[in-house]
Motif scaffolding. Structure first.
Motif, PDB file in Angstrom:
ATOM      1  N   MET A 137       2.032   2.111 -54.327  1.00  0.00           N
ATOM      2  CA  MET A 137       1.696   0.802 -54.873  1.00  0.00           C
ATOM      3  C   MET A 137       2.950   0.089 -55.352  1.00  0.00           C
ATOM      4  SD  MET A 137      -0.616  -1.427 -55.397  1.00  0.00           S
ATOM      5  CE  MET A 137      -2.207  -0.585 -55.331  1.00  0.00           C
ATOM      6  N   GLN A 138       3.865   0.821 -55.969  1.00  0.00           N
ATOM      7  CA  GLN A 138       5.114   0.204 -56.408  1.00  0.00           C
ATOM      8  C   GLN A 138       5.879  -0.390 -55.229  1.00  0.00           C
ATOM      9  OE1 GLN A 138       7.264   3.234 -58.517  1.00  0.00           O
ATOM     10  NE2 GLN A 138       6.145   2.924 -60.440  1.00  0.00           N
ATOM     11  N   THR A 139       5.887   0.340 -54.113  1.00  0.00           N
ATOM     12  CA  THR A 139       6.606  -0.149 -52.939  1.00  0.00           C
ATOM     13  C   THR A 139       5.995  -1.441 -52.418  1.00  0.00           C
ATOM     14  OG1 THR A 139       7.194   2.122 -52.349  1.00  0.00           O
ATOM     15  CG2 THR A 139       7.379   0.461 -50.621  1.00  0.00           C
ATOM     16  N   VAL A 140       4.662  -1.485 -52.356  1.00  0.00           N
ATOM     17  CA  VAL A 140       3.984  -2.692 -51.873  1.00  0.00           C
ATOM     18  C   VAL A 140       4.247  -3.870 -52.809  1.00  0.00           C
ATOM     19  CG1 VAL A 140       1.741  -3.751 -51.419  1.00  0.00           C
ATOM     20  CG2 VAL A 140       2.207  -1.425 -50.620  1.00  0.00           C
ATOM     21  N   LEU A 141       4.071  -3.648 -54.103  1.00  0.00           N
ATOM     22  CA  LEU A 141       4.266  -4.734 -55.057  1.00  0.00           C
ATOM     23  C   LEU A 141       5.707  -5.243 -55.037  1.00  0.00           C
ATOM     24  CD1 LEU A 141       2.212  -3.353 -58.082  1.00  0.00           C
ATOM     25  CD2 LEU A 141       1.584  -5.272 -56.609  1.00  0.00           C
ATOM     26  N   ALA A 142       6.654  -4.332 -54.959  1.00  0.00           N
ATOM     27  CA  ALA A 142       8.057  -4.746 -54.938  1.00  0.00           C
ATOM     28  C   ALA A 142       8.379  -5.516 -53.667  1.00  0.00           C
ATOM     29  CB  ALA A 142       8.963  -3.526 -55.068  1.00  0.00           C
ATOM     30  N   ASP A 143       7.782  -5.107 -52.565  1.00  0.00           N
ATOM     31  CA  ASP A 143       8.040  -5.777 -51.289  1.00  0.00           C
ATOM     32  C   ASP A 143       7.542  -7.222 -51.326  1.00  0.00           C
ATOM     33  OD1 ASP A 143       8.770  -6.265 -48.699  1.00  0.00           O
ATOM     34  OD2 ASP A 143       7.656  -4.596 -47.824  1.00  0.00           O
ATOM     35  N   ILE A 144       6.312  -7.429 -51.823  1.00  0.00           N
ATOM     36  CA  ILE A 144       5.822  -8.809 -51.865  1.00  0.00           C
ATOM     37  C   ILE A 144       6.527  -9.602 -52.972  1.00  0.00           C
ATOM     38  CG2 ILE A 144       3.611  -8.191 -50.832  1.00  0.00           C
ATOM     39  CD1 ILE A 144       2.292  -8.424 -53.537  1.00  0.00           C
TER      40      ILE A 144
ATOM     41  N   ALA B 291      12.357  -0.482 -55.777  1.00  0.00           N
ATOM     42  CA  ALA B 291      11.085  -0.896 -56.364  1.00  0.00           C
ATOM     43  C   ALA B 291      11.138  -0.887 -57.881  1.00  0.00           C
ATOM     44  CB  ALA B 291       9.955   0.004 -55.855  1.00  0.00           C
ATOM     45  N   ALA B 292      11.735   0.131 -58.464  1.00  0.00           N
ATOM     46  CA  ALA B 292      11.756   0.240 -59.922  1.00  0.00           C
ATOM     47  C   ALA B 292      12.473  -0.943 -60.554  1.00  0.00           C
ATOM     48  CB  ALA B 292      12.410   1.555 -60.329  1.00  0.00           C
ATOM     49  N   ALA B 293      13.612  -1.318 -60.012  1.00  0.00           N
ATOM     50  CA  ALA B 293      14.377  -2.426 -60.584  1.00  0.00           C
ATOM     51  C   ALA B 293      13.652  -3.756 -60.410  1.00  0.00           C
ATOM     52  CB  ALA B 293      15.758  -2.486 -59.941  1.00  0.00           C
ATOM     53  N   ILE B 294      13.037  -3.947 -59.263  1.00  0.00           N
ATOM     54  CA  ILE B 294      12.338  -5.215 -59.013  1.00  0.00           C
ATOM     55  C   ILE B 294      11.128  -5.347 -59.921  1.00  0.00           C
ATOM     56  CG2 ILE B 294      10.991  -6.482 -57.289  1.00  0.00           C
ATOM     57  CD1 ILE B 294      12.957  -5.336 -55.197  1.00  0.00           C
ATOM     58  N   LEU B 295      10.366  -4.267 -60.066  1.00  0.00           N
ATOM     59  CA  LEU B 295       9.181  -4.332 -60.928  1.00  0.00           C
ATOM     60  C   LEU B 295       9.563  -4.459 -62.399  1.00  0.00           C
ATOM     61  CD1 LEU B 295       6.815  -1.773 -59.180  1.00  0.00           C
ATOM     62  CD2 LEU B 295       6.818  -4.259 -59.013  1.00  0.00           C
ATOM     63  N   ALA B 296      10.660  -3.828 -62.791  1.00  0.00           N
ATOM     64  CA  ALA B 296      11.109  -3.972 -64.177  1.00  0.00           C
ATOM     65  C   ALA B 296      11.449  -5.422 -64.485  1.00  0.00           C
ATOM     66  CB  ALA B 296      12.316  -3.075 -64.428  1.00  0.00           C
ATOM     67  N   ARG B 297      11.980  -6.132 -63.522  1.00  0.00           N
ATOM     68  CA  ARG B 297      12.300  -7.561 -63.686  1.00  0.00           C
ATOM     69  C   ARG B 297      11.035  -8.392 -63.880  1.00  0.00           C
ATOM     70  NH1 ARG B 297      15.951 -11.618 -62.702  1.00  0.00           N
ATOM     71  NH2 ARG B 297      15.566 -13.170 -61.074  1.00  0.00           N
ATOM     72  N   LEU B 298       9.926  -7.925 -63.333  1.00  0.00           N
ATOM     73  CA  LEU B 298       8.683  -8.686 -63.405  1.00  0.00           C
ATOM     74  C   LEU B 298       7.840  -8.328 -64.611  1.00  0.00           C
ATOM     75  CD1 LEU B 298       7.652  -8.521 -59.646  1.00  0.00           C
ATOM     76  CD2 LEU B 298       8.650 -10.465 -60.851  1.00  0.00           C
TER      77      LEU B 298
END
Length: 539
Positions: free
Chosen positions: A336-343, A531-538
């Protein structure tokens, strides 16, 4: 404070269901937006205020009301006299009041620094909550530069289009403190081929009279319309007032379009039955005159999908943060993290390029104007091709809940294709890109300078740029126009991200969009995303 709903329903207890969001702040909760606004030179104060206001639950309720209560066509009064009016739900008028008073149509022309970038921020925010109302406001904003072709018309209309107010009164423009402007160009036989226009224009009574049919008239309750008609000297642009000093102009509404989305807004088929009109620009110069409006509407169609995608991503993030599955929080599941980070990368890419283009619209140099001409087409193409896919993935994240109208995702998904169709479908945009690069050496030089300016930041970017130039040393053939547009837009986005986004975002874009083999067909299938860095930004 309202009482919370009951969770214990007797037969079962409601658990593991994230609650509906209460009041939000669309500015404070969106770090990428704040970053790209700051780097674009926009005025942050009005965007902060609008983001806090639009995030309130009250506006989400109004958006649902505006979508569920469609505009109503009122052709006649009770005695059979013609009205040719459209009645809207009050929520529609509330959104227009909010947007126009925030400066949607006015900010760019106020001479304050960063006007177009501030305008782009307003479009981005409004698109997240109720995108249908953006149509009349976008056209009012975009009509202003086209009016420069006639001093008298500009003096009459421009101050009212830029009044930062909303006046829905049915009255001639001379009697109004504020006005809106629509557009009516498309005809059945021509579509994007405007030279096939059959509407006729004849001189009469010191003005002109138009006779013909328009297949799409956006926002038919606007105070005026820019339109094209065949005059004796060739295809010509006209301003057609909705109401005249003598009364109702001879604009006959035929029907409202039953559209997939954009439901709060009305789109109509109309007949000009000898409608009074005023020539804008020289006879035979219609396309060159109205293209000034089209150029500016394209900025909005480039930034609006970023707002749509952001709204869908925010819903997916809220759901995944508040729901567990298989003994763990969804937001902690690696796939799920990969999908969310990709979009999320698609959202950030559209934001970055959209605001870079808006900044070029604000530029005073020939180089800035040249970059705006090519950059807006590339931004519009890529953002709109990604938008339906991103929103489908966001909807799928919620499962069945995302497919029902209790969430905004169905509305967002229905809206997703619109900006890719409006003001030039994908093929038209790609052909415009090829023509611009072939005929406008300043635009080509501006694009090359932007791409070359990012060299050395990422080896994958450098390799992809060299590969594109080796494949297409000159603009490609028409059959390869989409491949070229997608590649050039992806590289341009990478170049902008290298200057305006954290390294994790920029490097993830290069790895997943430009690296060996590029991304897969579905979000979440690309490699190289942090993914971790992108989601942390959000979050």
């Amino acid at each position: 404070m309202p009482l919370p709903p009951l969770s214990d329903l007797g037969s079962h207890e409601v658990t593991n269901q994230p609650g509906a969001p209460a009041d939000l702040d669309l500015w404070a909760t969106d770090a990428p937006f704040r970053d790209h606004v700051a780097r674009s030179g926009a005025d942050t104060a009005p965007l902060m205020r609008l983001g806090a206001e639009l995030g309130r639950e009250e506006w989400r309720d109004k958006a649902r009301a505006a979508n569920r209560n469609a505009p109503e066509l009122r052709l006649f009064d009770r005695a059979g006299r013609r009205l040719d009016e459209v009645a809207f739900h009050p929520a529609y008028h509330d959104f227009l009041t909010l947007g126009l008073e925030a400066g949607y149509a006015a900010r760019a022309w106020s001479r304050a620094p960063g006007g177009h970038a501030t305008h782009a921020g307003i479009v981005y925010l409004m698109s997240q909550v109720e995108p249908g109302v953006c149509c009349p406001m976008t056209m009012s904003y975009a009509a202003v530069p086209a009016l420069a072709a006639d001093e008298a018309l500009e003096a009459l209309w421009a101050p009212r289009l830029t009044a930062a107010a909303y006046d829905p009164a049915i009255a001639p423009v001379t009697q109004k403190r504020a006005a809106t402007m629509g557009m009516a160009m498309t005809e059945k036989q021509g579509g994007s081929d405007l030279r096939a226009t059959m509407t006729r224009a004849e001189k009469a009574d010191g003005a002109w009279r138009l006779t013909g049919h328009k297949w799409f008239c956006s926002a038919p309750m606007s105070d005026g319309f820019l339109t094209l008609a065949q005059a004796p000297g060739g295809l010509t642009c006209f301003v057609v007032p909705r109401w005249t000093e003598e009364g109702r102009n001879a604009i006959r509404l035929q029907r409202l379009k039953d559209k997939l989305g954009n439901r709060a807004n009305a789109s109509a088929e109309i007949e000009y039955a000898g409608a009074r009109a005023h020539r804008l620009g020289e006879e035979g110069d219609g396309v060159r005159t109205i293209i000034r409006m089209v150029h500016h509407t394209r900025l909005d169609t480039a930034i609006a999908p970023a707002g749509l995608m952001r709204a869908g991503l925010a819903e997916a993030l809220r759901w995944c943060s508040g729901r567990t599955a298989f003994q763990r929080s969804l937001i902690d599941a690696p796939l799920m993290q990969t999908v969310l980070a990709d979009i999320a990368l698609d959202v950030e890419g559209a934001l970055a390029l959209g605001f870079r283009v808006a900044q070029a619209f604000d530029g005073k140099t020939a180089e800035a104007r040249a970059f705006a001409r090519i950059g807006v087409a590339l931004a519009k193409y890529l953002a709109n091709k990604r938008c339906p896919t991103v929103l489908a993935e966001a909807m799928e994240t919620l499962g069945g809940t995302g497919y029902v109208e209790d969430t905004p995702l169905p509305m967002l998904y229905r809206e997703a294709p619109l900006n890719g169709i409006w003001e030039g479908s994908g093929n038209v945009i790609c052909l415009d890109i090829l023509r611009t690069l072939a005929r406008d050496p300043e635009a080509k030089a501006a694009l090359d300078a932007e791409l070359d300016g990012a060299r050395g930041a990422d080896r994958r970017y450098d390799a992809a740029l060299e590969a594109m130039r080796a494949r297409w040393p000159v603009p490609p053939s028409e059959g390869e126009a989409r491949a070229f547009a997608e590649r050039a837009a992806s590289l341009l986005t990478a170049a902008v991200l290298a200057q305006r986004a954290p390294a994790a975002v920029s490097e993830s874009w290069c790895a997943s969009r430009l690296g060996q083999g590029d991304r897969g067909l579905t979000p979440g299938s690309a490699g190289g995303i942090d993914a971790a860095a992108i989601l942390a930004r959000l979050t």
